[in-house]
Design a protein around this motif. Structure first.
Motif, mmCIF file in Angstrom:
data_model
loop_
_atom_site.group_PDB
_atom_site.id
_atom_site.type_symbol
_atom_site.label_atom_id
_atom_site.label_comp_id
_atom_site.label_asym_id
_atom_site.label_seq_id
_atom_site.Cartn_x
_atom_site.Cartn_y
_atom_site.Cartn_z
ATOM 1 N N SER A 209 0.825 -1.213 0.000
ATOM 2 C CA SER A 209 0.000 0.000 0.000
ATOM 3 C C SER A 209 0.864 1.270 0.000
ATOM 4 O O SER A 209 0.497 2.276 -0.599
ATOM 5 C CB SER A 209 -0.985 -0.005 1.166
ATOM 6 O OG SER A 209 -0.279 0.042 2.381
ATOM 7 N N GLY A 210 2.037 1.239 0.660
ATOM 8 C CA GLY A 210 2.912 2.408 0.681
ATOM 9 C C GLY A 210 3.446 2.721 -0.706
ATOM 10 O O GLY A 210 3.568 3.895 -1.102
ATOM 11 N N LEU A 211 3.742 1.696 -1.450
ATOM 12 C CA LEU A 211 4.250 1.842 -2.814
ATOM 13 C C LEU A 211 3.212 2.521 -3.710
ATOM 14 O O LEU A 211 3.512 3.441 -4.474
ATOM 15 C CB LEU A 211 4.599 0.448 -3.345
ATOM 16 C CG LEU A 211 5.011 0.335 -4.808
ATOM 17 C CD1 LEU A 211 6.273 1.142 -5.058
ATOM 18 C CD2 LEU A 211 5.248 -1.134 -5.164
ATOM 19 N N LYS A 212 1.983 2.064 -3.569
ATOM 20 C CA LYS A 212 0.884 2.624 -4.354
ATOM 21 C C LYS A 212 0.709 4.113 -4.034
ATOM 22 O O LYS A 212 0.533 4.943 -4.931
ATOM 23 C CB LYS A 212 -0.388 1.840 -3.997
ATOM 24 C CG LYS A 212 -1.640 2.309 -4.650
ATOM 25 C CD LYS A 212 -2.827 1.602 -4.025
ATOM 26 C CE LYS A 212 -2.996 1.966 -2.553
ATOM 27 N NZ LYS A 212 -3.929 1.096 -1.835
ATOM 28 N N THR A 213 0.809 4.464 -2.731
ATOM 29 C CA THR A 213 0.685 5.867 -2.324
ATOM 30 C C THR A 213 1.845 6.688 -2.887
ATOM 31 O O THR A 213 1.656 7.834 -3.325
ATOM 32 C CB THR A 213 0.657 5.966 -0.780
ATOM 33 O OG1 THR A 213 -0.330 5.062 -0.299
ATOM 34 C CG2 THR A 213 0.320 7.375 -0.325
ATOM 35 N N ALA A 214 3.044 6.111 -2.898
ATOM 36 C CA ALA A 214 4.213 6.818 -3.445
ATOM 37 C C ALA A 214 4.001 7.140 -4.927
ATOM 38 O O ALA A 214 4.349 8.237 -5.397
ATOM 39 C CB ALA A 214 5.474 5.970 -3.260
ATOM 40 N N LEU A 215 3.423 6.209 -5.659
ATOM 41 C CA LEU A 215 3.148 6.471 -7.079
ATOM 42 C C LEU A 215 2.082 7.558 -7.225
ATOM 43 O O LEU A 215 2.200 8.453 -8.069
ATOM 44 C CB LEU A 215 2.689 5.184 -7.789
ATOM 45 C CG LEU A 215 2.358 5.364 -9.279
ATOM 46 C CD1 LEU A 215 3.598 5.766 -10.080
ATOM 47 C CD2 LEU A 215 1.746 4.097 -9.873
ATOM 48 N N LEU A 216 1.087 7.496 -6.368
ATOM 49 C CA LEU A 216 0.025 8.517 -6.397
ATOM 50 C C LEU A 216 0.642 9.909 -6.214
ATOM 51 O O LEU A 216 0.345 10.841 -6.968
ATOM 52 C CB LEU A 216 -1.000 8.235 -5.296
ATOM 53 C CG LEU A 216 -2.066 9.311 -5.081
ATOM 54 C CD1 LEU A 216 -2.986 9.399 -6.294
ATOM 55 C CD2 LEU A 216 -2.893 9.022 -3.831
ATOM 56 N N TYR A 217 1.538 10.048 -5.223
ATOM 57 C CA TYR A 217 2.193 11.342 -4.988
ATOM 58 C C TYR A 217 3.037 11.753 -6.186
ATOM 59 O O TYR A 217 3.143 12.927 -6.511
ATOM 60 C CB TYR A 217 3.057 11.289 -3.717
ATOM 61 C CG TYR A 217 2.252 11.257 -2.440
ATOM 62 C CD1 TYR A 217 0.911 11.663 -2.426
ATOM 63 C CD2 TYR A 217 2.811 10.812 -1.239
ATOM 64 C CE1 TYR A 217 0.164 11.627 -1.253
ATOM 65 C CE2 TYR A 217 2.071 10.780 -0.061
ATOM 66 C CZ TYR A 217 0.754 11.183 -0.070
ATOM 67 O OH TYR A 217 0.013 11.139 1.080
ATOM 68 N N ALA A 218 3.664 10.770 -6.830
ATOM 69 C CA ALA A 218 4.545 11.077 -7.960
ATOM 70 C C ALA A 218 3.767 11.566 -9.184
ATOM 71 O O ALA A 218 4.290 12.345 -9.982
ATOM 72 C CB ALA A 218 5.381 9.848 -8.323
ATOM 73 N N VAL A 219 2.528 11.118 -9.331
ATOM 74 C CA VAL A 219 1.794 11.473 -10.560
ATOM 75 C C VAL A 219 0.721 12.549 -10.384
ATOM 76 O O VAL A 219 0.304 13.177 -11.344
ATOM 77 C CB VAL A 219 1.112 10.241 -11.220
ATOM 78 C CG1 VAL A 219 2.128 9.171 -11.534
ATOM 79 C CG2 VAL A 219 0.007 9.678 -10.337
ATOM 80 N N ARG A 220 0.288 12.778 -9.135
ATOM 81 C CA ARG A 220 -0.933 13.594 -8.986
ATOM 82 C C ARG A 220 -0.761 15.044 -9.419
ATOM 83 O O ARG A 220 -1.748 15.677 -9.812
ATOM 84 C CB ARG A 220 -1.482 13.504 -7.567
ATOM 85 C CG ARG A 220 -0.616 14.178 -6.538
ATOM 86 C CD ARG A 220 -1.290 14.201 -5.192
ATOM 87 N NE ARG A 220 -0.346 14.729 -4.217
ATOM 88 C CZ ARG A 220 -0.596 14.833 -2.935
ATOM 89 N NH1 ARG A 220 -1.761 14.452 -2.465
ATOM 90 N NH2 ARG A 220 0.314 15.321 -2.118
ATOM 91 N N ASP A 221 0.468 15.602 -9.331
ATOM 92 C CA ASP A 221 0.637 16.995 -9.736
ATOM 93 C C ASP A 221 1.233 17.141 -11.137
ATOM 94 O O ASP A 221 1.562 18.244 -11.565
ATOM 95 C CB ASP A 221 1.519 17.730 -8.716
ATOM 96 C CG ASP A 221 0.839 17.783 -7.348
ATOM 97 O OD1 ASP A 221 -0.408 17.905 -7.323
ATOM 98 O OD2 ASP A 221 1.545 17.659 -6.326
ATOM 99 N N LEU A 222 1.369 16.007 -11.823
ATOM 100 C CA LEU A 222 1.963 16.073 -13.164
ATOM 101 C C LEU A 222 0.917 16.495 -14.196
ATOM 102 O O LEU A 222 -0.168 15.925 -14.253
ATOM 103 C CB LEU A 222 2.495 14.690 -13.573
ATOM 104 C CG LEU A 222 3.779 14.180 -12.938
ATOM 105 C CD1 LEU A 222 4.153 12.836 -13.568
ATOM 106 C CD2 LEU A 222 4.919 15.168 -13.092
ATOM 107 N N PRO A 223 1.244 17.486 -15.028
ATOM 108 C CA PRO A 223 0.343 17.815 -16.134
ATOM 109 C C PRO A 223 0.284 16.633 -17.113
ATOM 110 O O PRO A 223 1.228 15.820 -17.162
ATOM 111 C CB PRO A 223 1.006 19.026 -16.802
ATOM 112 C CG PRO A 223 2.166 19.409 -15.965
ATOM 113 C CD PRO A 223 2.462 18.311 -15.008
ATOM 114 N N ALA A 224 -0.797 16.536 -17.872
ATOM 115 C CA ALA A 224 -1.027 15.377 -18.736
ATOM 116 C C ALA A 224 0.143 15.083 -19.683
ATOM 117 O O ALA A 224 0.545 13.925 -19.857
ATOM 118 C CB ALA A 224 -2.312 15.556 -19.529
#
Ligand code: KG4
Ligand code: ZN
Length: 321
Positions: A209-224
């Motif tokens: 679950s921590g890994l999944k959250t890390a990916l979420l943080y990595a992508v959530r502010d990225l423009p398309a």
């Protein structure tokens, strides 16, 4: 022959296997496309689809094996764990088939079925071995001493490995089910581009679950357009973290248990990086990694059949006992 049925999730599968373990027919109708628009399996939709598909899939399996119901001596069916409505469609079909010809029935545990995918010809594996079972619903390390069962040595504390692949694929805009798509996207990426965490929980358990959250943080502010540009690198780094976690724990458990052989089964065993990361392991053949009924018929070869009519009141179970 043994007729196997599998309907625990979103694959309607029927297989015909000989008592010696030769696969005469192995038909799998995937409902993935039907569920894709919802971003996951919708249980009610799956049950209804199994109902529509089970007859035609059975007919196709018999045709593929050039057989009729006359050639069937035993009916094997997944009893659980899985989606309860989906399981009940397969179990009811199996009971009806067995009842109509007064045949015995073997209820099979889905997880034991995945392990039994290793006992089929042409290259059956002999216990003892340590088995990594990584699928959409489970991530288990199993101590297998004989063909009738297994002992759980490690499990996941949160998400299953396949679930981590599917959730990662969704965050990366790769659709559903995402494991295979993420595997493909990762081929063009750099696994060292991003340092994703590998959880080290005590014992031989897993946590994703921590890994999944890390990916979420990595992508959530990225423009398309930036996500588009980095997708392959993110996929490769994320996949690398999952595979590393699986491989590390498996090797540590093998050493602690003194296991001389390692096997890998389940949908995630189809992953190309995992397959090359464990060159010493026996890998389930690709066609038998994801859900199928040949593995269910295979497991039934090592269980006592329930004679007619004792199985008619048999119930399914949603979660592992
Ligand atoms: O064993 P399975 O068909 O169903 C369960 O019993 O859960 O496993 C399905 C899982 C899904 O999460 C899917 O994304 C994953 O296996 N999967 C993969 C690959 N092919 C299927 N994961 C990573 N790489 C793949 N190539
Ligand atoms: Zn499965």
């Amino acid at each position: 022959m043994i007729l196997g049925l599998e309907t625990s999730c979103d694959e309607t599968a029927v297989a015909l296997v000989t008592p010696e373990g030769d696969v005469r027919a192995n038909v799998v109708a995937s409902q993935a496309e039907l569920h894709a628009r919802y971003g996951g399996v919708v249980p009610e939709v799956a049950s209804r689809r199994h109902l529509e598909l089970v007859g035609p899939v059975l007919a196709e399996a018999l045709a593929e094996a050039d057989a009729t119901l006359e050639d069937v001596a035993t009916v094997a069916v997944t009893r659980g764990p899985g989606l309860i409505g989906a399981l009940l469609v397969g179990l009811s079909a199996a009971k009806a088939l067995a009842w109509s010809r007064r045949l015995p029935l073997v209820p099979v545990d889905h997880l034991h079925g995945h392990v039994a995918s290793l006992y089929l010809r042409p290259e059956p594996l002999d216990p003892p071995f340590l088995c990594l079972l990584a699928s959409g619903g489970h991530t288990l390390l199993l101590d297998v001493q004989d063909r009738t069962g297994h002992r759980v040595v490690g499990t996941t504390l949160d998400d299953a490995a396949g679930e981590a692949f599917d959730k990662g694929a969704r965050l990366l805009g790769l659709g559903y089910p995402g494991g295979a798509a993420l595997d493909r996207a990762a081929r063009d990426g750099d696994p060292a581009a991003h340092a994703f965490p590998v959880a080290r929980v005590p014992g031989f358990d897993f946590s994703f679950s921590g890994l999944k959250t890390a990916l979420l943080y990595a992508v959530r502010d990225l423009p398309a357009d930036e996500l588009e540009r980095r997708r392959a690198d993110l996929a490769a780094s994320y996949q690398h973290a999952i595979v590393r976690a699986l491989v590390e724990r498996t090797l540590a458990a093998a050493e602690a248990l003194g296991a001389e052989r390692i096997a890998v089964v389940g949908g995630v065993a189809a992953n190309s990086e995992l397959r090359s990361a464990l060159p010493q392991a026996t890998l389930a053949p690709l066609a038998l990694c994801t859900d199928n009924a040949a593995m269910i018929a295979s497991a039934a070869r090592y269980a006592a059949p329930i004679p007619f009519p004792e199985y008619l009141a048999l119930d399914a179970y949603a979660t592992a006992a």
